[in-house]
Design a protein around this motif. Structure first.
Motif, PDB file in Angstrom:
ATOM      1  N   ASP A  90       0.882   4.455 -10.684  1.00 42.75           N
ATOM      2  CA  ASP A  90       1.600   4.848 -11.898  1.00 42.75           C
ATOM      3  C   ASP A  90       1.188   6.239 -12.365  1.00 42.75           C
ATOM      4  O   ASP A  90       2.036   7.037 -12.796  1.00 42.75           O
ATOM      5  CB  ASP A  90       1.334   3.831 -13.010  1.00 42.75           C
ATOM      6  N   SER A  91      -0.113   6.551 -12.267  1.00 45.25           N
ATOM      7  CA  SER A  91      -0.570   7.853 -12.766  1.00 45.25           C
ATOM      8  C   SER A  91      -0.052   8.998 -11.910  1.00 45.25           C
ATOM      9  O   SER A  91       0.203  10.090 -12.419  1.00 45.25           O
ATOM     10  CB  SER A  91      -2.099   7.887 -12.819  1.00 45.25           C
ATOM     11  N   LEU A  92       0.118   8.761 -10.609  1.00 43.85           N
ATOM     12  CA  LEU A  92       0.609   9.814  -9.711  1.00 43.85           C
ATOM     13  C   LEU A  92       2.117   9.778  -9.526  1.00 43.85           C
ATOM     14  O   LEU A  92       2.692  10.706  -8.940  1.00 43.85           O
ATOM     15  CB  LEU A  92      -0.074   9.690  -8.339  1.00 43.85           C
ATOM     16  N   GLY A  93       2.758   8.701 -10.009  1.00 44.25           N
ATOM     17  CA  GLY A  93       4.209   8.595  -9.864  1.00 44.25           C
ATOM     18  C   GLY A  93       4.649   8.494  -8.415  1.00 44.25           C
ATOM     19  O   GLY A  93       5.630   9.133  -8.009  1.00 44.25           O
ATOM     20  N   ILE A  94       3.964   7.687  -7.630  1.00 43.61           N
ATOM     21  CA  ILE A  94       4.283   7.528  -6.203  1.00 43.61           C
ATOM     22  C   ILE A  94       5.202   6.319  -6.036  1.00 43.61           C
ATOM     23  O   ILE A  94       4.852   5.212  -6.473  1.00 43.61           O
ATOM     24  CB  ILE A  94       2.995   7.352  -5.371  1.00 43.61           C
ATOM     25  N   PRO A  95       6.372   6.474  -5.423  1.00 47.08           N
ATOM     26  CA  PRO A  95       7.319   5.348  -5.326  1.00 47.08           C
ATOM     27  C   PRO A  95       6.896   4.265  -4.336  1.00 47.08           C
ATOM     28  O   PRO A  95       7.158   3.092  -4.560  1.00 47.08           O
ATOM     29  CB  PRO A  95       8.627   6.021  -4.889  1.00 47.08           C
ATOM     30  N   LEU A  96       6.291   4.645  -3.211  1.00 46.81           N
ATOM     31  CA  LEU A  96       5.945   3.680  -2.166  1.00 46.81           C
ATOM     32  C   LEU A  96       4.446   3.436  -2.116  1.00 46.81           C
ATOM     33  O   LEU A  96       3.657   4.377  -2.175  1.00 46.81           O
ATOM     34  CB  LEU A  96       6.404   4.182  -0.790  1.00 46.81           C
ATOM     35  N   ARG A  97       4.056   2.159  -1.953  1.00 41.31           N
ATOM     36  CA  ARG A  97       2.650   1.847  -1.738  1.00 41.31           C
ATOM     37  C   ARG A  97       2.552   0.697  -0.743  1.00 41.31           C
ATOM     38  O   ARG A  97       3.314  -0.262  -0.806  1.00 41.31           O
ATOM     39  CB  ARG A  97       1.949   1.485  -3.051  1.00 41.31           C
ATOM     40  N   TYR A  98       1.632   0.835   0.208  1.00 39.08           N
ATOM     41  CA  TYR A  98       1.388  -0.200   1.207  1.00 39.08           C
ATOM     42  C   TYR A  98      -0.109  -0.313   1.442  1.00 39.08           C
ATOM     43  O   TYR A  98      -0.830   0.685   1.342  1.00 39.08           O
ATOM     44  CB  TYR A  98       2.049   0.134   2.554  1.00 39.08           C
ATOM     45  N   ASP A  99      -0.564  -1.521   1.786  1.00 38.05           N
ATOM     46  CA  ASP A  99      -1.913  -1.595   2.338  1.00 38.05           C
ATOM     47  C   ASP A  99      -1.859  -1.184   3.801  1.00 38.05           C
ATOM     48  O   ASP A  99      -0.773  -0.985   4.378  1.00 38.05           O
ATOM     49  CB  ASP A  99      -2.510  -2.999   2.168  1.00 38.05           C
ATOM     50  N   ALA A 100      -3.022  -1.023   4.437  1.00 40.02           N
ATOM     51  CA  ALA A 100      -3.063  -0.479   5.802  1.00 40.02           C
ATOM     52  C   ALA A 100      -2.301  -1.366   6.775  1.00 40.02           C
ATOM     53  O   ALA A 100      -1.566  -0.878   7.648  1.00 40.02           O
ATOM     54  CB  ALA A 100      -4.517  -0.308   6.240  1.00 40.02           C
ATOM     55  N   LYS A 101      -2.466  -2.689   6.644  1.00 37.76           N
ATOM     56  CA  LYS A 101      -1.800  -3.609   7.562  1.00 37.76           C
ATOM     57  C   LYS A 101      -0.291  -3.533   7.423  1.00 37.76           C
ATOM     58  O   LYS A 101       0.448  -3.493   8.416  1.00 37.76           O
ATOM     59  CB  LYS A 101      -2.286  -5.033   7.306  1.00 37.76           C
ATOM     60  N   THR A 102       0.199  -3.464   6.173  1.00 37.43           N
ATOM     61  CA  THR A 102       1.638  -3.394   5.955  1.00 37.43           C
ATOM     62  C   THR A 102       2.206  -2.073   6.446  1.00 37.43           C
ATOM     63  O   THR A 102       3.286  -2.031   7.053  1.00 37.43           O
ATOM     64  CB  THR A 102       1.952  -3.578   4.458  1.00 37.43           C
ATOM     65  N   LEU A 103       1.478  -0.979   6.206  1.00 37.03           N
ATOM     66  CA  LEU A 103       1.955   0.322   6.673  1.00 37.03           C
ATOM     67  C   LEU A 103       2.039   0.356   8.190  1.00 37.03           C
ATOM     68  O   LEU A 103       2.987   0.926   8.757  1.00 37.03           O
ATOM     69  CB  LEU A 103       1.025   1.431   6.170  1.00 37.03           C
ATOM     70  N   LEU A 104       1.069  -0.260   8.867  1.00 40.50           N
ATOM     71  CA  LEU A 104       1.116  -0.314  10.325  1.00 40.50           C
ATOM     72  C   LEU A 104       2.334  -1.098  10.792  1.00 40.50           C
ATOM     73  O   LEU A 104       3.010  -0.702  11.749  1.00 40.50           O
ATOM     74  CB  LEU A 104      -0.175  -0.950  10.848  1.00 40.50           C
ATOM     75  N   ARG A 105       2.651  -2.212  10.102  1.00 48.89           N
ATOM     76  CA  ARG A 105       3.835  -2.989  10.465  1.00 48.89           C
ATOM     77  C   ARG A 105       5.112  -2.196  10.202  1.00 48.89           C
ATOM     78  O   ARG A 105       6.067  -2.237  11.001  1.00 48.89           O
ATOM     79  CB  ARG A 105       3.851  -4.297   9.676  1.00 48.89           C
ATOM     80  N   LYS A 106       5.122  -1.456   9.086  1.00 46.76           N
ATOM     81  CA  LYS A 106       6.295  -0.626   8.793  1.00 46.76           C
ATOM     82  C   LYS A 106       6.513   0.434   9.868  1.00 46.76           C
ATOM     83  O   LYS A 106       7.647   0.773  10.203  1.00 46.76           O
ATOM     84  CB  LYS A 106       6.121   0.048   7.434  1.00 46.76           C
ATOM     85  N   MET A 107       5.425   0.942  10.418  1.00 42.58           N
ATOM     86  CA  MET A 107       5.556   1.948  11.479  1.00 42.58           C
ATOM     87  C   MET A 107       6.101   1.325  12.760  1.00 42.58           C
ATOM     88  O   MET A 107       6.829   1.978  13.517  1.00 42.58           O
ATOM     89  CB  MET A 107       4.202   2.610  11.734  1.00 42.58           C
ATOM     90  N   LEU A 108       5.743   0.047  13.009  1.00 37.75           N
ATOM     91  CA  LEU A 108       6.309  -0.635  14.171  1.00 37.75           C
ATOM     92  C   LEU A 108       7.798  -0.907  13.973  1.00 37.75           C
ATOM     93  O   LEU A 108       8.600  -0.814  14.916  1.00 37.75           O
ATOM     94  CB  LEU A 108       5.560  -1.947  14.416  1.00 37.75           C
TER      95      LEU A 108
END
Length: 547
Positions: A90-108
């Motif tokens: 919220d403080s940085l106004g970043i739209p997307l957030r993932y943990d490492a495992k989810t980000l790795l799955r998103k890359m697959l």
């Protein structure tokens, strides 16, 4: 809706046949069963079809397109609390957030996702090297996270000379005020009381043992971290004691210097024209001395004045009447010492078994304090004054470490700082570039274990050679035949943070700031959701038979 799985191996065909076989078994089962009502029959049919589709979803992993802003992405490690993650997002106004495992799955799911990310914000430090190596192009930002009562930003010197000060710095966030201690075995070398909340700290103590050293940082009764470093012998110095009368304080100091390997000569006036001479570690009288240790009555002694004129250091000790004796020193050597009495007592207690005269130094130009009771002024050489009384009491009580701390610090302030034989910043981590510095030699290389490290002159200090070493193992590493390096096992949050910092620093050299124009990415359900869906449908099927 897109399905990417390609049927190309025998196992793929086997899964297809199994999936179709499940459909056949379901169909046969439904034909044989006779439902009491039409509603129950259609409920059973719908649940079986849903179960078959869910099994197909788990097998084929369908995905769909959707638009999102991938210009900035927050990836957090599993040790970061969800409240902290949400607050940072919220403080940085970043739209997307993932943990490492989810980000790795998103890359697959999205082979081109890494190219679509403009910036990545890493929150925490529990990321594996293999995972970090998958990201090259984006601009990186790192937001470290440490739980309370955990060390942060810890650093010290990995190789240094015996007698020089080891400085250990870092920071920590505490839930309650506590004492941070630097210990050797059960002896406290230094300590600091830290308040509740975030604090930085600095602990120092002279190195008193050669070779491999192992100190410990502890918080209250809890051991926090092991500090390991290597020390090498200092250059031998020549000390000249010029004394009016024999005294136990000077003899104890001379003996201690001799045990450190230094050359010592003591000249003591035992009668009006008779001088008693004793040498330690000297086969012949040294022609020059690095430091003269004397008392105020010898300020006009030709040896003292000659040494002072040659730029040597002089230390005055064993004062009995500081105000009068300080004037003698000033008149003889042109110094500007001034002291002020602090009490009417004969002495004041500095620490257990240690007292000082009841005076304090008045600040003067070119005057450097060592302790409250010791200071140095810069003239042609350095002139030191000690207001301590009978430090030998520490040796008699068995507190040799505190005795060593006093005299290592004092003599280090008096003598010219020698060129370091070797310098390395710690902690040292495997698979990272470690910069080493050492005294120059005719060779353009040095050896660490069986690795050859090529060196070049230090552009900032010509009296040193520089080189880079990338260790592939942890533990003690042999450097040449006389030195050692300790490479840490990077499993603690502290060292994971240091590793991530090194990785990101190296990555910034090749990072490219991109403007993302294609915000389309693919979305798919994680396996856990498919499993939950299948379990839910099977539960409904079981309940349906009971109704």
């Amino acid at each position: 809706m897109i399905i990417d799985r390609i049927i190309e191996t025998p196992s793929d065909w086997l899964l297809v046949l199994l999936w179709l076989a499940i459909a056949g078994v379901m169909w046969l089962g439904l034909r044989k069963q006779k439902a009491a009502t039409s509603l129950k029959r259609w409920t059973k049919i719908v649940l079986h079809i849903a179960l078959w589709i869910a099994l197909g979803g788990l097998l084929w992993q369908p995905r769909w397109q959707h638009s999102t802003n991938a210009q900035r992405l927050l990836c957090y490690s599993n040790d970061v609390p969800s409240a902290k993650v949400k607050a940072v997002q919220d403080s940085l106004g970043i739209p997307l957030r993932y943990d490492a495992k989810t980000l790795l799955r998103k890359m697959l799911e999205n082979p081109t996702l890494e190219l679509k990310i403009g910036e990545i914000y890493w929150l925490g430090q529990d990321f594996s090297p293999a995972f970090l190596a998958k990201f090259h192009a984006p601009k990186f930002h790192w937001i470290p996270y440490f739980a309370e009562n955990n060390l942060q930003n810890l650093s010290w010197t990995g190789v240094l000379a015996k007698g020089s000060k080891q400085h250990i710095t870092g920071s920590i966030a505490l839930t309650t005020p506590q004492t941070l201690r630097l210990q050797y075995a059960n002896t406290v070398l230094d300590s600091v009381m830290l308040p509740k909340g975030f604090s930085t700290f600095s602990l120092t103590f002279p190195v008193f043992a050669l070779g491999k050293n192992h100190w410990e940082l502890s918080l209250g009764t809890q051991a926090l971290y092991d500090i390991r470093f290597f020390s090498y012998p200092t250059a031998k110095q020549h000390y000249l004691f010029v004394l009016s009368n024999p005294d136990f304080e000077s003899k104890t100091l001379a003996d201690w210097l001799g045990r450190q390997g230094h050359q010592v000569e003591m000249l003591t006036q035992v009668a009006k024209k008779t001088t008693y001479k004793v040498g330690i570690n000297t086969t012949q009288t040294p022609q020059t001395f690095d430091c003269i240790i004397t008392d105020a009555s010898q300020a006009n002694n030709p040896l003292v004045k000659k040494g002072m004129g040659a730029g040597k250091s002089v230390l005055f000790m064993n004062f009995t009447n500081p105000e009068q004796e300080i004037r003698q020193v000033n008149q003889a050597l042109g110094t500007t010492w001034a002291v002020q009495r602090t009490s009417n007592q004969d002495n004041r207690i500095v620490a257990p078994d240690l007292t000082a005269l009841p005076y304090r130094f008045i600040e003067k130009p070119l005057q450097q304090p060592i302790f409250d009771e010791m200071a140095v002024q810069k003239k042609q050489g350095k002139v030191g004054v000690s207001l301590l009384q009978e430090t030998f009491g520490l040796m008699l009580s068995g507190d040799s470490l505190r005795y060593a701390k006093i005299w290592y610090n004092t003599l280090q302030a008096l003598l010219a700082k020698p060129v370091a034989e070797a310098q390395v910043k710690a902690p040292l981590l495997p698979q990272t570039n470690i910069q080493i510095a050492f005294a120059p030699s005719n060779s353009k290389q040095t050896f660490i274990n069986t690795d050859t490290v090529y060196t070049s002159p230090n552009p900032l200090q010509q009296a040193q050679q520089m080189g880079k070493f990338v260790p592939d193992t942890t533990g003690w590493q042999r450097w040449q035949d006389t030195l050692g390096l300790y490479v840490e096992d990077p499993t603690s949050p502290l060292l994971k943070a240091a590793y991530l910092s090194n990785f990101l620093a190296a990555s910034q050299a090749t990072a490219i700031q991109k403007k993302v124009t294609d915000n389309t990415i693919f979305q798919a359900l994680a396996d856990e959701y498919w499993y939950l869906l299948i379990l839910l449908i099977m539960t409904l099927l079981w309940l349906e038979t009971k109704l």
